[in-house]
Design a protein around this motif. Structure first.
Motif, PDB file in Angstrom:
ATOM      1  N   GLN A 146      -6.669   8.846  -7.392  1.00  0.00           N
ATOM      2  CA  GLN A 146      -7.682   9.140  -8.416  1.00  0.00           C
ATOM      3  C   GLN A 146      -8.849   8.158  -8.345  1.00  0.00           C
ATOM      4  OE1 GLN A 146      -5.336   9.229 -12.044  1.00  0.00           O
ATOM      5  NE2 GLN A 146      -5.562  11.459 -12.095  1.00  0.00           N
ATOM      6  N   ALA A 147      -8.552   6.896  -8.136  1.00  0.00           N
ATOM      7  CA  ALA A 147      -9.602   5.878  -8.071  1.00  0.00           C
ATOM      8  C   ALA A 147     -10.179   5.746  -6.664  1.00  0.00           C
ATOM      9  CB  ALA A 147      -9.056   4.526  -8.523  1.00  0.00           C
ATOM     10  N   GLY A 148      -9.447   6.219  -5.652  1.00  0.00           N
ATOM     11  CA  GLY A 148      -9.895   6.071  -4.271  1.00  0.00           C
ATOM     12  C   GLY A 148      -9.723   4.661  -3.751  1.00  0.00           C
ATOM     13  N   THR A 149      -8.657   3.977  -4.213  1.00  0.00           N
ATOM     14  CA  THR A 149      -8.423   2.589  -3.831  1.00  0.00           C
ATOM     15  C   THR A 149      -7.000   2.390  -3.308  1.00  0.00           C
ATOM     16  OG1 THR A 149      -7.714   2.005  -6.060  1.00  0.00           O
ATOM     17  CG2 THR A 149     -10.054   1.692  -5.546  1.00  0.00           C
ATOM     18  N   LEU A 150      -6.785   1.245  -2.661  1.00  0.00           N
ATOM     19  CA  LEU A 150      -5.464   0.830  -2.196  1.00  0.00           C
ATOM     20  C   LEU A 150      -5.155  -0.565  -2.705  1.00  0.00           C
ATOM     21  CD1 LEU A 150      -5.315   1.828   1.583  1.00  0.00           C
ATOM     22  CD2 LEU A 150      -3.811   2.636  -0.206  1.00  0.00           C
ATOM     23  N   LEU A 151      -3.897  -0.759  -3.080  1.00  0.00           N
ATOM     24  CA  LEU A 151      -3.353  -2.080  -3.380  1.00  0.00           C
ATOM     25  C   LEU A 151      -2.411  -2.368  -2.226  1.00  0.00           C
ATOM     26  CD1 LEU A 151      -2.579  -4.564  -5.068  1.00  0.00           C
ATOM     27  CD2 LEU A 151      -1.086  -3.073  -6.412  1.00  0.00           C
ATOM     28  N   SER A 152      -2.673  -3.434  -1.486  1.00  0.00           N
ATOM     29  CA  SER A 152      -1.915  -3.730  -0.280  1.00  0.00           C
ATOM     30  C   SER A 152      -1.283  -5.112  -0.364  1.00  0.00           C
ATOM     31  CB  SER A 152      -2.839  -3.665   0.939  1.00  0.00           C
ATOM     32  OG  SER A 152      -2.131  -3.897   2.122  1.00  0.00           O
ATOM     33  N   PHE A 153       0.002  -5.174  -0.041  1.00  0.00           N
ATOM     34  CA  PHE A 153       0.740  -6.431   0.012  1.00  0.00           C
ATOM     35  C   PHE A 153       1.075  -6.711   1.471  1.00  0.00           C
ATOM     36  CE2 PHE A 153       1.665  -4.397  -4.013  1.00  0.00           C
ATOM     37  CZ  PHE A 153       1.552  -5.416  -4.941  1.00  0.00           C
ATOM     38  N   LYS A 154       0.567  -7.804   2.007  1.00  0.00           N
ATOM     39  CA  LYS A 154       0.943  -8.196   3.363  1.00  0.00           C
ATOM     40  C   LYS A 154       2.207  -9.033   3.266  1.00  0.00           C
ATOM     41  CE  LYS A 154      -0.440 -10.487   7.575  1.00  0.00           C
ATOM     42  NZ  LYS A 154      -1.518 -11.124   8.338  1.00  0.00           N
ATOM     43  N   PHE A 155       3.174  -8.739   4.126  1.00  0.00           N
ATOM     44  CA  PHE A 155       4.385  -9.554   4.145  1.00  0.00           C
ATOM     45  C   PHE A 155       4.637 -10.077   5.547  1.00  0.00           C
ATOM     46  CE2 PHE A 155       5.698  -5.098   4.424  1.00  0.00           C
ATOM     47  CZ  PHE A 155       6.500  -5.079   5.550  1.00  0.00           C
ATOM     48  N   VAL A 156       5.139 -11.300   5.608  1.00  0.00           N
ATOM     49  CA  VAL A 156       5.523 -11.953   6.858  1.00  0.00           C
ATOM     50  C   VAL A 156       6.940 -12.457   6.647  1.00  0.00           C
ATOM     51  CG1 VAL A 156       5.032 -13.836   8.462  1.00  0.00           C
ATOM     52  CG2 VAL A 156       3.133 -12.621   7.356  1.00  0.00           C
ATOM     53  N   ASN A 157       7.834 -12.111   7.564  1.00  0.00           N
ATOM     54  CA  ASN A 157       9.257 -12.449   7.414  1.00  0.00           C
ATOM     55  C   ASN A 157       9.794 -11.975   6.060  1.00  0.00           C
ATOM     56  OD1 ASN A 157       9.468 -13.694   9.989  1.00  0.00           O
ATOM     57  ND2 ASN A 157       8.544 -15.537   9.145  1.00  0.00           N
ATOM     58  N   ASN A 158       9.369 -10.773   5.661  1.00  0.00           N
ATOM     59  CA  ASN A 158       9.798 -10.102   4.430  1.00  0.00           C
ATOM     60  C   ASN A 158       9.369 -10.789   3.135  1.00  0.00           C
ATOM     61  OD1 ASN A 158      11.019  -7.844   5.660  1.00  0.00           O
ATOM     62  ND2 ASN A 158      12.795  -9.094   6.165  1.00  0.00           N
ATOM     63  N   ILE A 159       8.388 -11.705   3.191  1.00  0.00           N
ATOM     64  CA  ILE A 159       7.856 -12.377   2.010  1.00  0.00           C
ATOM     65  C   ILE A 159       6.370 -12.022   1.870  1.00  0.00           C
ATOM     66  CG2 ILE A 159       7.401 -14.604   0.882  1.00  0.00           C
ATOM     67  CD1 ILE A 159      10.389 -13.992   1.161  1.00  0.00           C
ATOM     68  N   VAL A 160       5.955 -11.635   0.668  1.00  0.00           N
ATOM     69  CA  VAL A 160       4.546 -11.314   0.425  1.00  0.00           C
ATOM     70  C   VAL A 160       3.711 -12.582   0.575  1.00  0.00           C
ATOM     71  CG1 VAL A 160       2.855 -10.474  -1.260  1.00  0.00           C
ATOM     72  CG2 VAL A 160       5.115  -9.403  -1.139  1.00  0.00           C
ATOM     73  N   THR A 161       2.670 -12.506   1.433  1.00  0.00           N
ATOM     74  CA  THR A 161       1.813 -13.657   1.690  1.00  0.00           C
ATOM     75  C   THR A 161       0.374 -13.444   1.232  1.00  0.00           C
ATOM     76  OG1 THR A 161       1.296 -12.875   3.920  1.00  0.00           O
ATOM     77  CG2 THR A 161       3.174 -14.397   3.690  1.00  0.00           C
ATOM     78  N   GLU A 162       0.021 -12.172   0.958  1.00  0.00           N
ATOM     79  CA  GLU A 162      -1.362 -11.861   0.618  1.00  0.00           C
ATOM     80  C   GLU A 162      -1.417 -10.538  -0.147  1.00  0.00           C
ATOM     81  OE1 GLU A 162      -4.750 -12.393   3.617  1.00  0.00           O
ATOM     82  OE2 GLU A 162      -4.360 -10.230   3.677  1.00  0.00           O
ATOM     83  N   ILE A 163      -2.326 -10.461  -1.098  1.00  0.00           N
ATOM     84  CA  ILE A 163      -2.548  -9.227  -1.858  1.00  0.00           C
ATOM     85  C   ILE A 163      -4.006  -8.832  -1.678  1.00  0.00           C
ATOM     86  CG2 ILE A 163      -2.529  -8.131  -4.124  1.00  0.00           C
ATOM     87  CD1 ILE A 163      -0.588 -10.357  -5.019  1.00  0.00           C
ATOM     88  N   SER A 164      -4.245  -7.546  -1.397  1.00  0.00           N
ATOM     89  CA  SER A 164      -5.605  -7.035  -1.249  1.00  0.00           C
ATOM     90  C   SER A 164      -5.783  -5.777  -2.083  1.00  0.00           C
ATOM     91  CB  SER A 164      -5.906  -6.690   0.213  1.00  0.00           C
ATOM     92  OG  SER A 164      -5.741  -7.816   1.046  1.00  0.00           O
ATOM     93  N   VAL A 165      -6.984  -5.590  -2.573  1.00  0.00           N
ATOM     94  CA  VAL A 165      -7.364  -4.376  -3.287  1.00  0.00           C
ATOM     95  C   VAL A 165      -8.687  -3.940  -2.678  1.00  0.00           C
ATOM     96  CG1 VAL A 165      -7.998  -3.373  -5.511  1.00  0.00           C
ATOM     97  CG2 VAL A 165      -6.255  -5.157  -5.409  1.00  0.00           C
TER      98      VAL A 165
END
Length: 171
Positions: A146-165
């Motif tokens: 609906q908003a045309g956006t993504l919430l993205s969680f980057k994970f390294v070794n199964n741990i979230v290291t970064e959040i992007s919108v």
């Protein structure tokens, strides 16, 4: 009685100070910054001049001592505002920013799946480098169609290291 009033005033003041902080993450925001937020409004919050991104320039903004990268591009808003510099991408590695589900940097891939397994549109994909998937690195994406956006969680070794919108321009 004076002691009770002093304690009450202290608690009220402390509560008010905490209420001003905004460390919420969603498919539209990181803290007080939102996708599509006009440059002038973002500059007021950031307290600094921001530059439009050209693929290389990045705006590193401090919010309550935490760093958020903000990218601005000219976006079409409507006929009256055909080209307005506004936020299209934000990212942070701060552990303070969390979703309403309590997910943020430091959580596990399993936490993400458990929190969002019933969300209607999510995906998990590997990270890629030079046409090869990167071992033990990937992304958990939540699409807000609906908003045309993504919430993205980057994970390294199964741990979230970064959040992007960011603005989802589709494929």
């Amino acid at each position: 009685m004076k002691k009770m009033i002093s304690i009450f005033i202290f608690a009220l003041t402390f509560g008010f100070m905490n209420a001003q902080e905004n460390f919420e993450v969603s498919t539209l925001r990181i803290g007080p910054f939102k996708v599509f937020m006009p440059k002038a409004e973002a500059e007021k919050i950031a307290g600094i001049k921001l530059v439009n991104s050209n693929g290389e320039k990045k705006n590193m903004v401090k919010y309550q001592g935490e760093t958020i990268q903000i990218d601005l591009f000219d976006n079409y808003i409507n006929e009256a505002n055909p080209s307005v510099p506004s936020i299209t991408y934000m990212t942070t590695t701060s552990k303070k920013f969390k979703t309403k589900s309590g997910i943020g940097v430091g959580n596990t891939r399993e936490d993400l799946i458990n929190a969002y397994k019933n969300y209607p549109n999510f995906s998990v994909r590997p990270d890629w480098e030079k046409d090869k998937p990167v071992k033990d690195s990937g992304y958990f994406n939540i699409e807000d169609s609906q908003a045309g956006t993504l919430l993205s969680f980057k994970f390294v070794n199964n741990i979230v290291t970064e959040i992007s919108v960011y603005l989802n321009e589709g494929c």
